[in-house]
Scaffold this active site. Structure first.
Site, PDB file in Angstrom:
ATOM      1  N   ASN A  64      54.364  19.681  67.519  1.00  9.18           N
ATOM      2  CA  ASN A  64      55.548  19.259  68.268  1.00  9.18           C
ATOM      3  C   ASN A  64      56.770  19.288  67.370  1.00  9.18           C
ATOM      4  O   ASN A  64      56.703  18.978  66.177  1.00  9.18           O
ATOM      5  CB  ASN A  64      55.345  17.890  68.941  1.00  9.18           C
ATOM      6  CG  ASN A  64      54.929  16.774  68.016  1.00  9.18           C
ATOM      7  OD1 ASN A  64      54.284  16.993  66.999  1.00  9.18           O
ATOM      8  ND2 ASN A  64      55.298  15.554  68.368  1.00  9.18           N
ATOM      9  N   GLU A  66      60.628  17.964  67.394  1.00  9.54           N
ATOM     10  CA  GLU A  66      61.564  17.067  68.084  1.00  9.54           C
ATOM     11  C   GLU A  66      63.008  17.353  67.690  1.00  9.54           C
ATOM     12  O   GLU A  66      63.278  18.149  66.786  1.00  9.54           O
ATOM     13  CB  GLU A  66      61.156  15.616  67.803  1.00  9.54           C
ATOM     14  CG  GLU A  66      59.775  15.320  68.357  1.00  9.54           C
ATOM     15  CD  GLU A  66      59.369  13.869  68.251  1.00  9.54           C
ATOM     16  OE1 GLU A  66      60.070  13.072  67.587  1.00  9.54           O
ATOM     17  OE2 GLU A  66      58.335  13.512  68.861  1.00  9.54           O
ATOM     18  N   ASN A  67      63.903  16.692  68.393  1.00  7.07           N
ATOM     19  CA  ASN A  67      65.329  16.934  68.189  1.00  7.07           C
ATOM     20  C   ASN A  67      66.090  15.645  68.467  1.00  7.07           C
ATOM     21  O   ASN A  67      65.672  14.848  69.319  1.00  7.07           O
ATOM     22  CB  ASN A  67      65.781  18.037  69.168  1.00  7.07           C
ATOM     23  CG  ASN A  67      67.149  18.570  68.833  1.00  7.07           C
ATOM     24  OD1 ASN A  67      68.159  17.965  69.150  1.00  7.07           O
ATOM     25  ND2 ASN A  67      67.177  19.704  68.181  1.00  7.07           N
ATOM     26  N   ALA A  68      67.238  15.473  67.781  1.00  4.81           N
ATOM     27  CA  ALA A  68      68.067  14.290  68.002  1.00  4.81           C
ATOM     28  C   ALA A  68      68.506  14.209  69.464  1.00  4.81           C
ATOM     29  O   ALA A  68      68.668  13.111  70.014  1.00  4.81           O
ATOM     30  CB  ALA A  68      69.284  14.319  67.090  1.00  4.81           C
ATOM     31  N   TYR A  70      66.900  14.372  72.430  1.00  8.58           N
ATOM     32  CA  TYR A  70      65.455  14.276  72.704  1.00  8.58           C
ATOM     33  C   TYR A  70      64.863  15.364  73.602  1.00  8.58           C
ATOM     34  O   TYR A  70      63.831  15.943  73.255  1.00  8.58           O
ATOM     35  CB  TYR A  70      65.110  12.907  73.294  1.00  8.58           C
ATOM     36  CG  TYR A  70      65.327  11.732  72.366  1.00  8.58           C
ATOM     37  CD1 TYR A  70      65.691  11.889  71.025  1.00  8.58           C
ATOM     38  CD2 TYR A  70      65.174  10.433  72.838  1.00  8.58           C
ATOM     39  CE1 TYR A  70      65.908  10.805  70.200  1.00  8.58           C
ATOM     40  CE2 TYR A  70      65.376   9.333  72.007  1.00  8.58           C
ATOM     41  CZ  TYR A  70      65.740   9.524  70.693  1.00  8.58           C
ATOM     42  OH  TYR A  70      65.937   8.452  69.864  1.00  8.58           O
ATOM     43  N   CYS A  75      56.673  20.309  72.873  1.00  7.08           N
ATOM     44  CA  CYS A  75      55.303  19.875  72.581  1.00  7.08           C
ATOM     45  C   CYS A  75      54.548  20.917  71.740  1.00  7.08           C
ATOM     46  O   CYS A  75      54.865  22.114  71.771  1.00  7.08           O
ATOM     47  CB  CYS A  75      54.523  19.673  73.866  1.00  7.08           C
ATOM     48  SG  CYS A  75      55.123  18.359  74.933  1.00  7.08           S
ATOM     49  N   GLU A  77      51.538  22.115  72.192  1.00  5.11           N
ATOM     50  CA  GLU A  77      50.822  23.125  72.980  1.00  5.11           C
ATOM     51  C   GLU A  77      51.732  24.315  73.258  1.00  5.11           C
ATOM     52  O   GLU A  77      51.316  25.471  73.213  1.00  5.11           O
ATOM     53  CB  GLU A  77      50.333  22.530  74.313  1.00  5.11           C
ATOM     54  CG  GLU A  77      49.296  21.423  74.164  1.00  5.11           C
ATOM     55  CD  GLU A  77      49.898  20.037  74.040  1.00  5.11           C
ATOM     56  OE1 GLU A  77      51.015  19.897  73.489  1.00  5.11           O
ATOM     57  OE2 GLU A  77      49.247  19.084  74.482  1.00  5.11           O
ATOM     58  N   CYS A 114      50.727  17.261  78.495  1.00  4.31           N
ATOM     59  CA  CYS A 114      51.639  16.824  79.557  1.00  4.31           C
ATOM     60  C   CYS A 114      51.672  17.872  80.670  1.00  4.31           C
ATOM     61  O   CYS A 114      51.174  18.999  80.512  1.00  4.31           O
ATOM     62  CB  CYS A 114      53.038  16.594  78.986  1.00  4.31           C
ATOM     63  SG  CYS A 114      53.964  18.117  78.654  1.00  4.31           S
ATOM     64  N   CYS A 117      53.264  21.286  79.797  1.00  4.88           N
ATOM     65  CA  CYS A 117      52.382  22.122  78.968  1.00  4.88           C
ATOM     66  C   CYS A 117      51.257  22.718  79.801  1.00  4.88           C
ATOM     67  O   CYS A 117      50.881  23.876  79.610  1.00  4.88           O
ATOM     68  CB  CYS A 117      51.805  21.311  77.812  1.00  4.88           C
ATOM     69  SG  CYS A 117      53.011  21.019  76.494  1.00  4.88           S
TER      70      CYS A 117
HETATM   71  N1  THU Z   1      53.747  15.777  72.823  1.00 11.14           N
HETATM   72  C1  THU Z   1      53.058  16.912  72.555  1.00 11.14           C
HETATM   73  O1  THU Z   1      53.327  17.596  71.549  1.00 11.14           O
HETATM   74  N2  THU Z   1      52.061  17.273  73.406  1.00 11.14           N
HETATM   75  C2  THU Z   1      51.712  16.578  74.515  1.00 11.14           C
HETATM   76  O2  THU Z   1      50.877  17.027  75.283  1.00 11.14           O
HETATM   77  C3  THU Z   1      52.337  15.293  74.808  1.00 11.14           C
HETATM   78  C4  THU Z   1      53.496  14.928  73.963  1.00 11.14           C
HETATM   79  C5  THU Z   1      54.823  15.386  71.913  1.00 11.14           C
HETATM   80  C6  THU Z   1      56.209  15.468  72.499  1.00 11.14           C
HETATM   81  C7  THU Z   1      56.946  14.482  71.633  1.00 11.14           C
HETATM   82  O3  THU Z   1      57.349  15.141  70.445  1.00 11.14           O
HETATM   83  C8  THU Z   1      55.902  13.446  71.280  1.00 11.14           C
HETATM   84  O4  THU Z   1      54.645  14.058  71.510  1.00 11.14           O
HETATM   85  C9  THU Z   1      55.996  12.163  72.086  1.00 11.14           C
HETATM   86  O5  THU Z   1      55.997  12.413  73.436  1.00 11.14           O
END
Ligand code: THU
Length: 163
Positions: A64, A66-68, A70, A75, A77, A114, A117
């Site tokens: 995963n 992330e970014n400031a 959000y 993810c 996957e 999620c 994904c």
């Molecule tokens: N996240 C994933 O990488 N995969 C998932 O299936 C669920 C959530 C990440 C997204 C975010 O960076 C962090 O988990 C919290 O949601």
């Protein structure tokens, strides 16, 4: 007008632990765990790794990011699948996927993809016309094994629904 109750069953296996996996599955499972070390998750502190096994034996990883801002993050996957398609457009078929997740300094826990994904996973499975087995850590510490991504997203939207 008839109103008919229906049910849809989802078949999957539940394994006690990694000893019940094949050697190839164990390597894939471990690759997903190892990948969590390269997650960029300063905002959630939730480190996710995904690993794709290709028919030629190679493993491609995603984490995963992330970014400031959000919602701009992505993810694990999807970084795995998009990264593979972008970097190796002629890649061998995907024959397995595993996902792992843990807090920054904590133990591995459940990692259930999620909805977004699942939609993306379905697209790539459909694209290669070959089902992709999936290994996921459950909420109870067991391993869930699905024969196909499609099982995770019933009543999905697909190219068949486009005019
Ligand atoms: N996240 C994933 O990488 N995969 C998932 O299936 C669920 C959530 C990440 C997204 C975010 O960076 C962090 O988990 C919290 O949601």
């Amino acid at each position: 007008m008839a109103r008919i109750s229906k049910q849809q069953l989802i078949s999957y296996e539940e394994l006690d632990d990694t000893n019940d996996l094949t050697a190839a599955e164990q390597a894939l499972w471990q690759a997903a765990r190892d990948a969590t070390a390269h997650a960029y998750a300063p905002y959630s502190g939730f480190h996710v790794g995904a690993a794709l096994l290709l028919a030629d034996g190679t493993i491609f990883r995603g984490t995963n990011q992330e970014n400031a801002a959000y919602p701009s993050g992505l993810c694990a996957e999807r970084t795995a699948l998009f990264g593979l398609a972008a970097n190796q457009p002629q890649h061998a078929p995907i024959v397995g996927m595993a996902v792992a997740a843990r807090p920054a300094q904590g133990q591995f826990g459940p990692a259930l993809p999620c909805g977004a994904c699942r939609q993306v996973m379905l697209e790539y499975e459909t694209r290669q016309s070959q089902p992709i087995p999936l290994l996921l850590p459950s909420r109870t510490g067991t391993i869930l094994r699905f024969d196909s991504f499609a099982l995770l997203i019933p009543f999905n939207f697909s190219a068949d629904d486009l005019p």
